[in-house]
Design a protein around this motif. Structure first.
Motif, PDB file in Angstrom:
ATOM      1  N   GLN A   1      66.460-110.102 -85.995  1.00 51.04           N
ATOM      2  CA  GLN A   1      67.794-109.730 -85.369  1.00 51.04           C
ATOM      3  C   GLN A   1      68.925-110.270 -86.213  1.00 51.04           C
ATOM      4  OE1 GLN A   1      68.312-108.463 -82.588  1.00 51.04           O
ATOM      5  NE2 GLN A   1      66.608-108.798 -81.231  1.00 51.04           N
ATOM      6  N   ARG A   2      68.733-111.224 -86.649  1.00 52.92           N
ATOM      7  CA  ARG A   2      69.758-111.864 -87.836  1.00 52.92           C
ATOM      8  C   ARG A   2      70.224-110.743 -88.875  1.00 52.92           C
ATOM      9  NH1 ARG A   2      67.311-117.132 -87.322  1.00 52.92           N
ATOM     10  NH2 ARG A   2      66.004-116.646 -89.004  1.00 52.92           N
ATOM     11  N   ILE A   3      69.140-110.287 -89.431  1.00 46.20           N
ATOM     12  CA  ILE A   3      69.425-109.005 -90.533  1.00 46.20           C
ATOM     13  C   ILE A   3      70.252-108.030 -89.919  1.00 46.20           C
ATOM     14  CG2 ILE A   3      68.222-107.262 -91.706  1.00 46.20           C
ATOM     15  CD1 ILE A   3      65.837-109.060 -91.822  1.00 46.20           C
ATOM     16  N   ILE A   4      69.887-107.499 -88.480  1.00 48.28           N
ATOM     17  CA  ILE A   4      70.586-106.519 -87.605  1.00 48.28           C
ATOM     18  C   ILE A   4      72.124-106.870 -87.441  1.00 48.28           C
ATOM     19  CG2 ILE A   4      70.886-105.290 -85.771  1.00 48.28           C
ATOM     20  CD1 ILE A   4      67.768-105.379 -85.734  1.00 48.28           C
ATOM     21  N   SER A   5      72.315-108.171 -87.193  1.00 45.10           N
ATOM     22  CA  SER A   5      73.601-108.590 -87.243  1.00 45.10           C
ATOM     23  C   SER A   5      74.374-108.886 -88.357  1.00 45.10           C
ATOM     24  CB  SER A   5      73.621-110.105 -86.803  1.00 45.10           C
ATOM     25  OG  SER A   5      74.781-110.582 -86.556  1.00 45.10           O
TER      26      SER A   5
ATOM     27  N   LEU B   1      70.113-103.436 -98.480  1.00 42.62           N
ATOM     28  CA  LEU B   1      69.901-105.012 -98.279  1.00 42.62           C
ATOM     29  C   LEU B   1      69.095-104.939 -97.079  1.00 42.62           C
ATOM     30  CD1 LEU B   1      70.315-107.737 -99.536  1.00 42.62           C
ATOM     31  CD2 LEU B   1      72.490-107.894 -98.243  1.00 42.62           C
ATOM     32  N   MET B   2      69.765-104.382 -95.962  1.00 45.41           N
ATOM     33  CA  MET B   2      68.940-104.470 -94.745  1.00 45.41           C
ATOM     34  C   MET B   2      67.327-104.000 -94.673  1.00 45.41           C
ATOM     35  SD  MET B   2      69.793-102.750 -91.073  1.00 45.41           S
ATOM     36  CE  MET B   2      68.814-101.210 -91.100  1.00 45.41           C
TER      37      MET B   2
ATOM     38  N   ALA C   1      70.399-105.264 -76.653  1.00 45.69           N
ATOM     39  CA  ALA C   1      71.299-104.890 -78.095  1.00 45.69           C
ATOM     40  C   ALA C   1      70.382-104.073 -79.255  1.00 45.69           C
ATOM     41  CB  ALA C   1      71.875-106.105 -78.635  1.00 45.69           C
ATOM     42  N   LEU C   2      69.107-104.359 -79.266  1.00 42.72           N
ATOM     43  CA  LEU C   2      68.322-103.595 -80.244  1.00 42.72           C
ATOM     44  C   LEU C   2      68.348-102.317 -79.875  1.00 42.72           C
ATOM     45  CD1 LEU C   2      66.851-104.804 -82.672  1.00 42.72           C
ATOM     46  CD2 LEU C   2      64.785-104.829 -81.480  1.00 42.72           C
TER      47      LEU C   2
ATOM     48  N   VAL D   1      84.285-102.847 -84.926  1.00 40.99           N
ATOM     49  CA  VAL D   1      83.867-102.173 -83.754  1.00 40.99           C
ATOM     50  C   VAL D   1      82.741-102.600 -83.065  1.00 40.99           C
ATOM     51  CG1 VAL D   1      83.408 -99.677 -82.750  1.00 40.99           C
ATOM     52  CG2 VAL D   1      85.085 -99.907 -84.448  1.00 40.99           C
ATOM     53  N   PHE D   2      81.713-102.763 -83.986  1.00 49.00           N
ATOM     54  CA  PHE D   2      80.340-103.279 -83.432  1.00 49.00           C
ATOM     55  C   PHE D   2      80.591-104.786 -83.125  1.00 49.00           C
ATOM     56  CE2 PHE D   2      79.109 -99.337 -85.519  1.00 49.00           C
ATOM     57  CZ  PHE D   2      78.461 -98.661 -84.446  1.00 49.00           C
ATOM     58  N   GLY D   3      81.786-105.537 -83.148  1.00 48.74           N
ATOM     59  CA  GLY D   3      81.622-106.972 -82.882  1.00 48.74           C
ATOM     60  C   GLY D   3      80.904-107.459 -81.638  1.00 48.74           C
ATOM     61  N   PHE D   4      81.385-106.651 -80.776  1.00 50.79           N
ATOM     62  CA  PHE D   4      80.694-107.234 -79.436  1.00 50.79           C
ATOM     63  C   PHE D   4      79.145-107.224 -79.465  1.00 50.79           C
ATOM     64  CE2 PHE D   4      80.210-102.720 -79.062  1.00 50.79           C
ATOM     65  CZ  PHE D   4      79.204-102.221 -78.043  1.00 50.79           C
ATOM     66  N   VAL D   5      78.422-106.454 -80.261  1.00 56.93           N
ATOM     67  CA  VAL D   5      77.094-106.370 -80.108  1.00 56.93           C
ATOM     68  C   VAL D   5      76.724-107.433 -81.316  1.00 56.93           C
ATOM     69  CG1 VAL D   5      74.864-105.109 -80.686  1.00 56.93           C
ATOM     70  CG2 VAL D   5      76.896-103.929 -80.004  1.00 56.93           C
ATOM     71  N   LYS D   6      77.419-107.502 -82.301  1.00 61.39           N
ATOM     72  CA  LYS D   6      76.969-108.664 -83.128  1.00 61.39           C
ATOM     73  C   LYS D   6      77.108-110.155 -82.614  1.00 61.39           C
ATOM     74  CE  LYS D   6      78.363-110.785 -87.681  1.00 61.39           C
ATOM     75  NZ  LYS D   6      77.366-111.445 -87.695  1.00 61.39           N
ATOM     76  N   SER D   7      78.345-110.298 -81.925  1.00 62.95           N
ATOM     77  CA  SER D   7      78.462-111.637 -81.293  1.00 62.95           C
ATOM     78  C   SER D   7      77.531-112.023 -80.264  1.00 62.95           C
ATOM     79  CB  SER D   7      79.871-111.861 -80.928  1.00 62.95           C
ATOM     80  OG  SER D   7      80.065-110.942 -79.778  1.00 62.95           O
ATOM     81  N   ASP D   8      76.976-110.970 -79.482  1.00 64.72           N
ATOM     82  CA  ASP D   8      75.862-111.360 -78.593  1.00 64.72           C
ATOM     83  C   ASP D   8      74.713-111.521 -79.015  1.00 64.72           C
ATOM     84  OD1 ASP D   8      75.439-111.229 -75.740  1.00 64.72           O
ATOM     85  OD2 ASP D   8      74.478-109.285 -75.964  1.00 64.72           O
ATOM     86  N   ILE D   9      74.046-110.830 -80.350  1.00 63.01           N
ATOM     87  CA  ILE D   9      72.982-111.066 -80.936  1.00 63.01           C
ATOM     88  C   ILE D   9      73.052-112.585 -81.681  1.00 63.01           C
ATOM     89  CG2 ILE D   9      71.779-110.568 -82.997  1.00 63.01           C
ATOM     90  CD1 ILE D   9      72.298-107.657 -82.620  1.00 63.01           C
TER      91      ILE D   9
END
Length: 209
Positions: free
Chosen positions: A36-40, A6-7, A110-111, A49-57
């Motif tokens: 950026q939304r797709i990566i999130s 999908l990504m 983040a990227l 575990v990657f919630g800290f990056v996802k929420s930042d994005i």
């Protein structure tokens, strides 16, 4: 289907928009935010575990979209928007809504982290655990901008990453592994990241607080 196909499909569509962009030497802003939304979304499928990056994005994309919604005459190009802020001294002023230049810089960081981690993960010549790969990618990117307590918290969280084989199964959604396809998506991301990074460097904006 798994999260990766999908990504990849969405990144391919964004890549077409980026290449078709008529703005010379610029990055079209809306496809960039879409990427950026797709990566999130992708990060959301990999667990908390990657919630800290996802929420930042997510929060940073929202800030840039707020800038666009408030200004009908906002440029279509990402770099043009930042140039407008430089001209109006927005990048050095403290405003309630964080400047687009500052916000995009944080999206860039983040990227970089996600790209570094995924490149290592699909490198078949590197047999280290996923937690070690993520920790190394974090140390080379986001950790430089995080205070000690955040670095410590993230370091502990990364230790809970699934085993490499399990994480790859989750990424590929049970389908055959296709590192070449993921590599192409990462190349698209890296190309966009590099173009924006060069712009920040040439305008001495890479260290915006």
């Amino acid at each position: 289907s798994g999260s990766l196909p999908l990504m990849l499909d969405k990144i391919d569509r964004v890549a077409i928009k980026l290449r078709a962009n008529p703005i010379e030497q610029d990055v079209p802003l809306r496809p960039y935010l879409e990427m950026q939304r797709i990566i999130s979304e992708f990060l959301g499928t990999l667990g908390t575990v990657f919630g800290f990056v996802k929420s930042d994005i997510d929060s940073k994309v929202e800030i840039v979209e707020t800038h666009l919604s408030r200004n009908d005459k906002a440029p279509d190009g990402l770099l043009a928007l930042i140039q407008l802020e430089i001209k109006n001294n927005v990048t050095i002023s403290k405003t309630k809504l964080q400047s687009a230049a500052r916000t995009i810089l944080r999206l860039q960081r983040a990227l970089e982290f996600i790209s570094l981690f995924l490149k290592r993960l699909i490198d078949e010549t590197d047999s280290r655990a996923s937690s070690a790969l993520a920790a190394e990618a974090y140390d080379e990117s986001l950790s430089k901008y995080h205070p000690w307590l955040v670095r410590k918290t993230v370091s502990v969280a990364l230790l809970t990453l699934p085993a490499r084989a399990d994480l790859l199964r989750r990424i590929y959604g049970g389908l055959p592994e296709n590192p070449a396809a993921l590599g192409r998506a990462l190349d698209t991301i890296a190309s966009v990241h590099s173009q924006i990074d060069r712009f920040y460097q040439s305008n001495q904006l890479q260290d915006l607080p």
